[in-house]
Design a protein around this motif. Structure first.
Motif, PDB file in Angstrom:
ATOM      1  N   LEU A 265       0.828  -1.201   0.000  1.00 43.19           N
ATOM      2  CA  LEU A 265       0.000   0.000   0.000  1.00 43.19           C
ATOM      3  C   LEU A 265       0.868   1.258   0.000  1.00 43.19           C
ATOM      4  N   TYR A 266       1.970   1.241   0.768  1.00 44.50           N
ATOM      5  CA  TYR A 266       2.844   2.410   0.776  1.00 44.50           C
ATOM      6  C   TYR A 266       3.433   2.657  -0.615  1.00 44.50           C
ATOM      7  N   GLU A 267       3.883   1.591  -1.271  1.00 42.81           N
ATOM      8  CA  GLU A 267       4.424   1.749  -2.621  1.00 42.81           C
ATOM      9  C   GLU A 267       3.361   2.295  -3.568  1.00 42.81           C
ATOM     10  N   HIS A 268       2.109   1.859  -3.364  1.00 42.35           N
ATOM     11  CA  HIS A 268       1.028   2.359  -4.208  1.00 42.35           C
ATOM     12  C   HIS A 268       0.784   3.844  -3.953  1.00 42.35           C
ATOM     13  N   VAL A 269       0.686   4.228  -2.681  1.00 43.28           N
ATOM     14  CA  VAL A 269       0.456   5.639  -2.348  1.00 43.28           C
ATOM     15  C   VAL A 269       1.622   6.490  -2.840  1.00 43.28           C
ATOM     16  N   GLN A 270       2.835   5.971  -2.704  1.00 41.32           N
ATOM     17  CA  GLN A 270       4.016   6.709  -3.125  1.00 41.32           C
ATOM     18  C   GLN A 270       4.034   6.944  -4.635  1.00 41.32           C
ATOM     19  N   MET A 274      -0.082  12.683  -9.290  1.00 44.59           N
ATOM     20  CA  MET A 274      -0.044  13.885  -8.467  1.00 44.59           C
ATOM     21  C   MET A 274      -1.425  14.459  -8.194  1.00 44.59           C
ATOM     22  N   ASP A 275      -2.339  14.364  -9.158  1.00 46.25           N
ATOM     23  CA  ASP A 275      -3.678  14.900  -8.906  1.00 46.25           C
ATOM     24  C   ASP A 275      -4.419  14.079  -7.865  1.00 46.25           C
ATOM     25  N   GLN A 276      -4.102  12.777  -7.772  1.00 54.62           N
ATOM     26  CA  GLN A 276      -4.704  11.951  -6.733  1.00 54.62           C
ATOM     27  C   GLN A 276      -4.172  12.349  -5.352  1.00 54.62           C
ATOM     28  N   LEU A 277      -2.875  12.616  -5.265  1.00 52.67           N
ATOM     29  CA  LEU A 277      -2.299  13.052  -3.997  1.00 52.67           C
ATOM     30  C   LEU A 277      -2.845  14.418  -3.589  1.00 52.67           C
ATOM     31  N   ALA A 278      -3.097  15.271  -4.581  1.00 53.58           N
ATOM     32  CA  ALA A 278      -3.615  16.601  -4.274  1.00 53.58           C
ATOM     33  C   ALA A 278      -5.066  16.539  -3.803  1.00 53.58           C
ATOM     34  N   ASP A 279      -5.849  15.598  -4.364  1.00 55.14           N
ATOM     35  CA  ASP A 279      -7.271  15.517  -4.015  1.00 55.14           C
ATOM     36  C   ASP A 279      -7.495  14.872  -2.650  1.00 55.14           C
ATOM     37  N   ALA A 280      -6.673  13.870  -2.297  1.00 54.65           N
ATOM     38  CA  ALA A 280      -6.865  13.148  -1.037  1.00 54.65           C
ATOM     39  C   ALA A 280      -6.143  13.867   0.100  1.00 54.65           C
ATOM     40  N   SER A 281      -6.710  13.742   1.297  1.00 55.38           N
ATOM     41  CA  SER A 281      -6.095  14.405   2.450  1.00 55.38           C
ATOM     42  C   SER A 281      -4.926  13.591   2.974  1.00 55.38           C
ATOM     43  N   ARG A 282      -3.945  14.307   3.555  1.00 52.31           N
ATOM     44  CA  ARG A 282      -2.791  13.644   4.161  1.00 52.31           C
ATOM     45  C   ARG A 282      -3.230  12.731   5.302  1.00 52.31           C
ATOM     46  N   GLY A 283      -4.227  13.192   6.069  1.00 52.35           N
ATOM     47  CA  GLY A 283      -4.723  12.380   7.176  1.00 52.35           C
ATOM     48  C   GLY A 283      -5.327  11.070   6.716  1.00 52.35           C
ATOM     49  N   ASN A 284      -5.988  11.086   5.543  1.00 50.83           N
ATOM     50  CA  ASN A 284      -6.578   9.861   5.026  1.00 50.83           C
ATOM     51  C   ASN A 284      -5.500   8.840   4.705  1.00 50.83           C
ATOM     52  N   HIS A 285      -4.418   9.292   4.076  1.00 50.80           N
ATOM     53  CA  HIS A 285      -3.340   8.364   3.741  1.00 50.80           C
ATOM     54  C   HIS A 285      -2.664   7.840   5.004  1.00 50.80           C
ATOM     55  N   LEU A 286      -2.454   8.710   5.981  1.00 49.22           N
ATOM     56  CA  LEU A 286      -1.832   8.267   7.228  1.00 49.22           C
ATOM     57  C   LEU A 286      -2.719   7.258   7.954  1.00 49.22           C
ATOM     58  N   THR A 287      -4.034   7.500   7.949  1.00 53.71           N
ATOM     59  CA  THR A 287      -4.961   6.565   8.592  1.00 53.71           C
ATOM     60  C   THR A 287      -4.942   5.212   7.886  1.00 53.71           C
ATOM     61  N   LEU A 288      -4.893   5.236   6.562  1.00 57.16           N
ATOM     62  CA  LEU A 288      -4.836   3.986   5.807  1.00 57.16           C
ATOM     63  C   LEU A 288      -3.579   3.192   6.148  1.00 57.16           C
ATOM     64  N   LEU A 289      -2.429   3.874   6.154  1.00 57.87           N
ATOM     65  CA  LEU A 289      -1.155   3.179   6.312  1.00 57.87           C
ATOM     66  C   LEU A 289      -0.886   2.760   7.748  1.00 57.87           C
ATOM     67  N   SER A 290      -1.534   3.386   8.699  1.00 60.56           N
ATOM     68  CA  SER A 290      -1.273   3.042  10.098  1.00 60.56           C
ATOM     69  C   SER A 290      -2.487   2.360  10.723  1.00 60.56           C
ATOM     70  N   GLU A 291      -3.540   3.147  11.008  1.00 63.05           N
ATOM     71  CA  GLU A 291      -4.653   2.613  11.789  1.00 63.05           C
ATOM     72  C   GLU A 291      -5.427   1.535  11.041  1.00 63.05           C
ATOM     73  N   PHE A 479      -8.307  -1.786   0.432  1.00 62.56           N
ATOM     74  CA  PHE A 479      -8.267  -2.289  -0.936  1.00 62.56           C
ATOM     75  C   PHE A 479      -8.930  -1.335  -1.919  1.00 62.56           C
ATOM     76  N   GLU A 480      -9.852  -0.492  -1.447  1.00 63.83           N
ATOM     77  CA  GLU A 480     -10.371   0.557  -2.325  1.00 63.83           C
ATOM     78  C   GLU A 480      -9.268   1.554  -2.665  1.00 63.83           C
ATOM     79  N   ALA A 481      -8.327   1.746  -1.738  1.00 58.58           N
ATOM     80  CA  ALA A 481      -7.229   2.686  -1.997  1.00 58.58           C
ATOM     81  C   ALA A 481      -6.380   2.230  -3.173  1.00 58.58           C
ATOM     82  N   PHE A 482      -6.321   0.914  -3.417  1.00 58.75           N
ATOM     83  CA  PHE A 482      -5.552   0.411  -4.550  1.00 58.75           C
ATOM     84  C   PHE A 482      -6.197   0.779  -5.883  1.00 58.75           C
ATOM     85  N   ASP A 483      -7.443   1.275  -5.829  1.00 60.42           N
ATOM     86  CA  ASP A 483      -8.131   1.647  -7.051  1.00 60.42           C
ATOM     87  C   ASP A 483      -7.630   2.969  -7.604  1.00 60.42           C
ATOM     88  N   ALA A 484      -7.051   3.811  -6.758  1.00 61.55           N
ATOM     89  CA  ALA A 484      -6.585   5.127  -7.215  1.00 61.55           C
ATOM     90  C   ALA A 484      -5.493   4.948  -8.259  1.00 61.55           C
TER      91      ALA A 484
END
Length: 755
Positions: A265-270, A274-291, A479-484
């Motif tokens: 998932l980290y490799e996918h988010v990384q 760029m437009d996907q990173l701009a649209d999604a919040s930093r907190g959402n990615h942190l919540t996905l990768l940790s919690e 797994f929905e995050a892998f759709d981005a």
């Protein structure tokens, strides 16, 4: 070959389109085949097939049309169908064994129900047997038909799809998981055998002439109490050891699956666009990768607990069956009803948990933003406003939690009532027959304990049920995050960095972050190899966008960008970026030492190279003055350094490895005039032979550039050398005069020239 239907347009704009593809929804294998086929189509610069949305997104050069893209997708769909079994054949191949197994299981279930009903009729009143049978059959039918509305069906499919993906990811550890499950069954079988031995020990002390084990007489007369005690101890020890290794193996496999999933998932988010990173919040990615990832560990733990209780209940049911099949029916009556109730509750609560996880991401984003901006909050005395943001996000999360708990609390009392009722009815029925001498005292004790063994799993499953529901929401989110859609860094022709001369040309480039707000409009500019080109202009003119397009963070909406006469959109992104040294407006430093931050882009560089790069960036003097020199820790995001120091370390990082192209985006913004002049002199010597793209609002930083391009509203309105532009008395000359007056007055450059 299965029939391939025409795809339908979902979203179309120049250079990009998204298409609905029949049969793709929830079909990961087909998505992978389509994506692989499309990435072999030279005109397409990007292709992403999503099994979550059932859509394919493609990008292509401006000269390529959406209709041609549709034809490529349909060709890929046909190729994917040719490379896989047809739909009908595949479904028949899959359904035939499954259908046979289902038929066998249904037949066995009917036969077992008939046998248990016949046996129950000999120990219970006929009316009670018929009532129990009717309740059992009715709730089985209700559970089988409890599919709910279309929304619930969609949610169920999403859940099943996510679980299949998780199962596929855990495939390398299947043997470990299977061994754990086998040990669990062995542990519970030994536990039920121990319960039976307790009954045998009871008979041995109370009814020595009628000692029973699982409803069968023990042949030894009288049984050896010492041997029975030793066997009981052995069963207890064996059960404990088997359960220990079962949990150990299960969680060891779970930790490895979660580790693999987190890295994937980290490799996918990384690698997201760029437009996907701009649209999604930093907190959402942190919540996905940790919690959310961590909650999947809770899913594994709860699943093991549920399997443990299922194995216990199954072994207890076998024990009931061996003693008297009539008691099996008694134990089975409440099960389908609880299943039906759980299905109904799950359908209502799953959307609540999905929204709950979303609100957790929102709150994490607010908290992360407030913590990162705590200096700004204090500087503006805006603590109350910042607290209000947190309060509002936390209140929304609290309300969702209250609603979820309200629904969940209705399940445990129902399970508790069913479990207690089962124990009471078993104790009364078994006691009635024991009082009439139809079963031995030890058999009565065994039945009562086994009824508890059936009731306790119900309560344990009820306890783990909320955890499973909440973690399934996290599984869906992960797994929905892998759709981005993400970048394909290896798509295109290879480019060797040592063969790049650095000649750059923009040909009628158009670009917009949003379709209705153009940023670049027909930008055409040529930067010869080894020359320095500067871009200046008003805020929002598109200067930094030039750098982002050259780095292929984004693709032009129209036009071309050429590198040594090669269209960069046809080259591998990774190869293009390896040819470019980039220093951005915001220098990000990792929480390590200064030396570690400088060598970040070139691991293994020697200390001599680090010092040379630091000298070229004007950083060596202040680094040497620090007590620990290059071993000084910079703190999180470089907070222990000033803005100018961070800027110079970022420049040193870019200069460590000589690149044919260098992009300097506002590299002198945080420096005073003297330091700026020294740095520019050093850079001029260091970057000799490289193509340099400078973006600045201080005109003094670009006056020695070979060509200066003045931008306004996404267009280049003036070009030339410093002397030529001053002589033309245009915008550049006006800006220069303003800045010189400000400099003479000791002020700052006018706001209109910032970035």
């Amino acid at each position: 070959m299965s029939k391939v239907h025409a795809v339908k347009a979902y979203f179309v704009r120049p250079g990009e389109s998204t298409w609905d593809v029949p049969g793709l929804w929830r079909n990961s294998d087909l998505a992978r085949r389509i994506e692989s086929s499309l990435r072999r189509c030279p005109p397409l610069t990007h292709a992403h097939a999503s099994a979550w949305t059932g859509r394919v997104r493609v990008k292509y050069p401006g000269r390529f049309s959406a209709e041609e893209a549709r034809e490529q997708i349909e060709a890929a769909l046909r190729a994917s169908a040719d490379g896989a079994p047809s739909q009908d054949a595949g479904s028949n191949a899959r359904s035939s064994p499954a259908g046979s197994l289902s038929t066998v299981l249904i037949g066995a279930g009917i036969a077992a129900t008939a046998y248990a009903t016949k046996a129950a009729a000999r120990i219970f009143p006929r009316t009670a047997v018929l009532a129990g049978l009717g309740t059992f059959v009715g709730t089985v039918a209700a559970a089988a038909r409890n599919k709910g509305d279309d929304t619930a069906e969609t949610t169920r499919k999403e859940r099943d799809h996510a679980l299949r993906e998780l199962l596929a990811l855990s495939r390398p550890h299947h043997r470990t998981l299977q061994a754990s499950m086998a040990l669990t069954v062995a542990a519970r079988a030994m536990q039920v055998s121990y319960v039976a031995l307790v009954g045998t020990l009871t008979d041995s002390m109370i009814a020595r002439d009628r000692v029973m084990l699982f409803g069968r007489p023990v042949r030894s007369r009288p049984p050896n109490l010492l041997k029975l005690g030793a066997a009981s101890v052995a069963l207890i020890a064996g059960c404990s050891v088997a359960e220990y290794y079962s949990k150990l193996l299960w969680m060891r496999a779970a930790h490895r699956v979660i580790h693999d999933l987190r890295l994937t998932l980290y490799e996918h988010v990384q690698s997201l666009e760029m437009d996907q990173l701009a649209d999604a919040s930093r907190g959402n990615h942190l919540t996905l990768l940790s919690e959310d990832i961590n909650r999947i560990e809770l899913l594994f733990s709860s699943t093991w607990a549920v399997w443990n209780e299922i194995a216990y209940a199954s072994c207890s049911t076998v024990g009931f069956f061996l003693i008297n099949p009539g008691f099996v029916g008694l134990a089975s009556v409440p099960m389908p009803g609880l299943l039906w109730f759980a299905q109904t509750l799950e359908r209502r609560i799953r959307p609540k948990f999905a929204e709950l996880r979303r609100q957790v991401g929102v709150l994490s984003g607010v908290l992360a933003g407030n913590v990162d901006g705590i200096s700004t909050i204090r500087a503006f005395a805006a603590e109350r406003s910042a607290r209000k943001w947190v309060e509002e996000a936390s209140a929304r999360l609290r309300d969702e939690q209250d609603e979820a708990v309200r629904l969940l609390t209705s399940y445990n009392p129902a399970v508790l009532a069913a479990a207690n009722g089962l124990r009471m009815v078993t104790a009364v029925a078994a006691g009635f027959h024991a009082s009439r001498g139809q079963i031995s005292p030890g058999t009565y004790v065994t039945l009562v304990i086994l009824s508890t063994s059936l009731a306790l799993p119900m309560l344990s499953v009820a306890r783990d049920f909320p955890h499973i529901l909440s973690t399934l929401a996290s599984v869906n989110r992960v797994f929905e995050a892998f759709d981005a859609p993400r970048e394909d860094r290896d798509a295109g022709r290879p480019l060797a960095a040592d063969e790049v001369r650095g000649a750059i040309r923009f040909e009628s480039v158009r670009f917009a972050y949003r379709a209705d707000v153009p940023i670049l409009q027909d930008v055409s500019v040529t930067i010869p190899a080894g020359r320095t080109a500067a871009f200046v202009g008003t805020t929002g003119a598109g200067k930094s966008t030039i750098a982002k397009l050259l780095l292929r963070f984004y693709e032009p909406g129209a036009g071309r960008i050429l590198l040594d006469e090669q269209d960069v959109s046809a080259l591998r992104r990774g190869d293009v970026r390896r040819c470019i040294a980039y220093v951005g407006q915001e220098i990000f430093l990792f929480n390590g030492t200064i030396g570690e931050n400088i060598v970040f882009g070139r691991r293994g560089a020697g200390m001599d190279a680090v010092v040379r790069a630091a000298r070229a960036a004007g950083a060596h003097e202040f680094i040497s003055a620090l007590p620990e020199g290059y071993d000084t820790h910079v703190g999180e995001q470089g907070q222990k350094l000033s803005g100018g120091q961070r800027q110079r370390i970022g420049i040193a990082r870019a200069l460590l490895d000589r690149k044919p192209i260098v992009i300097l985006d506002e590299v002198t913004a945080a420096l005073d005039a003297v330091t700026e002049a020294e740095l520019l002199r050093s850079l001029t010597a260091t970057l000799e032979g490289s193509s340099v793209v400078m973006i600045a609002h201080r005109l003094s930083a670009v006056r020695h550039a070979d060509a200066i391009h003045v931008m306004e509203s996404g267009r280049i309105v003036e070009s030339g050398s410093h002397e030529e532009l001053l002589a033309s008395r245009g915008r550049y000359a006006t800006y220069w005069a303003l800045q010189m007056r400000k400099a003479d007055a000791g002020g700052a450059p006018p706001e209109g020239l910032d970035t």
